[in-house]
Design a protein around this motif. Structure first.
Motif, mmCIF file in Angstrom:
data_model
loop_
_atom_site.group_PDB
_atom_site.id
_atom_site.type_symbol
_atom_site.label_atom_id
_atom_site.label_comp_id
_atom_site.label_asym_id
_atom_site.label_seq_id
_atom_site.Cartn_x
_atom_site.Cartn_y
_atom_site.Cartn_z
ATOM 1 N N VAL A 4 0.844 -1.202 0.000
ATOM 2 C CA VAL A 4 0.000 0.000 0.000
ATOM 3 C C VAL A 4 0.878 1.250 0.000
ATOM 4 O O VAL A 4 0.591 2.229 -0.699
ATOM 5 N N ALA A 5 1.955 1.227 0.781
ATOM 6 C CA ALA A 5 2.867 2.367 0.814
ATOM 7 C C ALA A 5 3.455 2.626 -0.571
ATOM 8 O O ALA A 5 3.552 3.784 -1.016
ATOM 9 N N ALA A 6 3.856 1.560 -1.252
ATOM 10 C CA ALA A 6 4.399 1.709 -2.603
ATOM 11 C C ALA A 6 3.355 2.299 -3.548
ATOM 12 O O ALA A 6 3.651 3.173 -4.371
ATOM 13 N N ALA A 7 2.104 1.833 -3.413
ATOM 14 C CA ALA A 7 1.033 2.353 -4.270
ATOM 15 C C ALA A 7 0.805 3.840 -4.016
ATOM 16 O O ALA A 7 0.548 4.611 -4.948
ATOM 17 N N VAL A 10 3.067 6.007 -5.954
ATOM 18 C CA VAL A 10 2.766 6.075 -7.387
ATOM 19 C C VAL A 10 1.548 6.957 -7.665
ATOM 20 O O VAL A 10 1.479 7.629 -8.705
ATOM 21 N N VAL A 11 0.580 6.975 -6.726
ATOM 22 C CA VAL A 11 -0.669 7.707 -6.941
ATOM 23 C C VAL A 11 -0.455 9.160 -7.378
ATOM 24 O O VAL A 11 -1.115 9.621 -8.326
ATOM 25 N N PRO A 12 0.441 9.915 -6.710
ATOM 26 C CA PRO A 12 0.613 11.318 -7.138
ATOM 27 C C PRO A 12 1.027 11.471 -8.592
ATOM 28 O O PRO A 12 0.694 12.482 -9.231
ATOM 29 N N VAL A 13 1.755 10.488 -9.127
ATOM 30 C CA VAL A 13 2.229 10.601 -10.508
ATOM 31 C C VAL A 13 1.062 10.554 -11.488
ATOM 32 O O VAL A 13 0.993 11.324 -12.447
ATOM 33 N N PHE A 14 0.106 9.653 -11.245
ATOM 34 C CA PHE A 14 -0.971 9.433 -12.201
ATOM 35 C C PHE A 14 -2.258 10.181 -11.855
ATOM 36 O O PHE A 14 -3.076 10.439 -12.737
ATOM 37 N N LEU A 15 -2.457 10.518 -10.587
ATOM 38 C CA LEU A 15 -3.693 11.192 -10.188
ATOM 39 C C LEU A 15 -3.464 12.640 -9.769
ATOM 40 O O LEU A 15 -4.087 13.563 -10.296
ATOM 41 N N GLN A 16 -2.541 12.848 -8.837
ATOM 42 C CA GLN A 16 -2.365 14.191 -8.295
ATOM 43 C C GLN A 16 -1.816 15.170 -9.321
ATOM 44 O O GLN A 16 -2.286 16.307 -9.421
ATOM 45 N N ALA A 17 -0.805 14.748 -10.090
ATOM 46 C CA ALA A 17 -0.164 15.663 -11.039
ATOM 47 C C ALA A 17 -1.154 16.264 -12.036
ATOM 48 O O ALA A 17 -1.231 17.500 -12.168
ATOM 49 N N PRO A 18 -1.946 15.453 -12.756
ATOM 50 C CA PRO A 18 -2.908 16.078 -13.681
ATOM 51 C C PRO A 18 -4.012 16.839 -12.970
ATOM 52 O O PRO A 18 -4.491 17.864 -13.472
ATOM 53 N N TRP A 19 -4.423 16.347 -11.783
ATOM 54 C CA TRP A 19 -5.472 17.040 -11.029
ATOM 55 C C TRP A 19 -5.014 18.433 -10.599
ATOM 56 O O TRP A 19 -5.727 19.423 -10.767
ATOM 57 N N VAL A 20 -3.809 18.517 -10.053
ATOM 58 C CA VAL A 20 -3.284 19.805 -9.604
ATOM 59 C C VAL A 20 -3.135 20.765 -10.773
ATOM 60 O O VAL A 20 -3.377 21.966 -10.649
ATOM 61 N N PHE A 59 0.378 9.998 4.352
ATOM 62 C CA PHE A 59 0.215 10.309 2.931
ATOM 63 C C PHE A 59 -0.459 11.659 2.736
ATOM 64 O O PHE A 59 -0.154 12.386 1.777
ATOM 65 N N SER A 60 -1.388 12.014 3.637
ATOM 66 C CA SER A 60 -2.079 13.298 3.502
ATOM 67 C C SER A 60 -1.098 14.461 3.586
ATOM 68 O O SER A 60 -1.278 15.485 2.918
ATOM 69 N N GLY A 61 -0.045 14.314 4.406
ATOM 70 C CA GLY A 61 0.966 15.364 4.479
ATOM 71 C C GLY A 61 1.727 15.512 3.182
ATOM 72 O O GLY A 61 1.954 16.641 2.698
ATOM 73 N N SER A 62 2.098 14.385 2.583
ATOM 74 C CA SER A 62 2.801 14.435 1.296
ATOM 75 C C SER A 62 1.895 14.983 0.196
ATOM 76 O O SER A 62 2.320 15.743 -0.667
ATOM 77 N N TRP A 63 0.623 14.581 0.239
ATOM 78 C CA TRP A 63 -0.348 15.056 -0.766
ATOM 79 C C TRP A 63 -0.514 16.570 -0.688
ATOM 80 O O TRP A 63 -0.492 17.268 -1.703
ATOM 81 N N LEU A 64 -0.691 17.083 0.544
ATOM 82 C CA LEU A 64 -0.881 18.525 0.719
ATOM 83 C C LEU A 64 0.335 19.302 0.237
ATOM 84 O O LEU A 64 0.205 20.307 -0.480
ATOM 85 N N ALA A 186 9.850 0.095 1.262
ATOM 86 C CA ALA A 186 8.991 0.069 0.077
ATOM 87 C C ALA A 186 8.802 1.465 -0.497
ATOM 88 O O ALA A 186 8.795 1.656 -1.719
ATOM 89 N N THR A 187 8.678 2.453 0.377
ATOM 90 C CA THR A 187 8.518 3.835 -0.072
ATOM 91 C C THR A 187 9.758 4.313 -0.811
ATOM 92 O O THR A 187 9.668 4.935 -1.884
ATOM 93 N N LEU A 188 10.941 4.020 -0.267
ATOM 94 C CA LEU A 188 12.190 4.452 -0.897
ATOM 95 C C LEU A 188 12.401 3.770 -2.241
ATOM 96 O O LEU A 188 12.752 4.422 -3.231
ATOM 97 N N VAL A 189 12.202 2.457 -2.281
ATOM 98 C CA VAL A 189 12.431 1.715 -3.525
ATOM 99 C C VAL A 189 11.464 2.173 -4.610
ATOM 100 O O VAL A 189 11.845 2.341 -5.777
ATOM 101 N N THR A 190 10.209 2.393 -4.239
ATOM 102 C CA THR A 190 9.234 2.845 -5.232
ATOM 103 C C THR A 190 9.587 4.223 -5.756
ATOM 104 O O THR A 190 9.390 4.521 -6.941
#
Length: 212
Positions: A4-7, A10-20, A59-64, A186-190
């Protein structure tokens, strides 16, 4: 939990970037949704799901931070790391309590960001960042491709490979330190994988990189 941490990396790359890019305000407000779900899971969720609550809080901190930077400060690369590190005191404080997973995810993500930004600065491509982001749509892919080619020069490439090896060794060491360590690993490797894919995209198809 590591999966889940790895996922979540990845989420910001495909969801957050175009949304922002399309609507930074709504993407920023979505932080409250992520944080609320994380808190409810940790405080009142079923036992099998409760462990994911702190992870979502981290994750909410990284997202914000990502929304704030890419929404309003994207042309100022030197502001990237300070904005990403806004919750650093909270993350450090959470390591000793029930929010340990939140702190570990946030800190591992921040370390990955710091290494990425450091590599860009040391390889000399950081000045191209605002140029790519402010260039006309038809010119930006060529600038991004040029930046990627600069990274492939012997000295920059050696530096990047050395940093990648160092992070891989750190992740390997973290993985042996328990569940929290496996989450951080997992976070670092991803993060390394995402950076590698971004470099490949910048070389082969810059318009698909997410930065243009």
């Amino acid at each position: 939990m590591p999966v889940v941490a790895a996922a979540l990396v990845v989420v910001p790359v495909f969801l957050q970037a175009p949304w922002v890019r399309l609507h930074p305000s709504s993407a920023t407000l979505f932080t409250a949704v992520i944080l609320t779900i994380g808190l409810l899971l940790e405080l009142r969720g079923p036992e099998r799901w409760r462990g994911f609550g702190p992870l979502l809080v981290g994750f909410s901190g990284s997202w914000l931070a990502g929304c704030l930077f890419w929404g309003w400060c994207r042309l100022h690369p030197l502001w990237h790391l300070p904005i990403e590190a806004f919750a650093l005191p909270l993350a450090l404080a959470g390591l000793s309590g029930r929010w340990r997973s939140a702190g570990l995810f946030y800190l591992a993500s921040l370390l990955g960001t710091a290494c990425t930004d450091g590599a860009m600065a040391l390889t000399g491509v950081m000045p191209l960042w605002p140029q790519v982001l402010s260039a006309p749509v038809l010119e930006a892919p060529a600038l991004l491709h040029r930046a990627a080619l600069q990274v492939l020069q012997p000295a920059p490439l050696a530096l990047i490979l050395a940093m990648a090896v160092a992070l891989t060794l750190l992740a390997h060491r973290c993985r042996r330190s328990g569940p929290g360590g496996r989450l951080a690993a997992a976070t670092l490797v991803t993060t390394l994988v995402v950076d590698g894919l971004f470099l490949i995209a910048a070389l082969l198809s810059p318009q698909l990189s997410g930065l243009v």
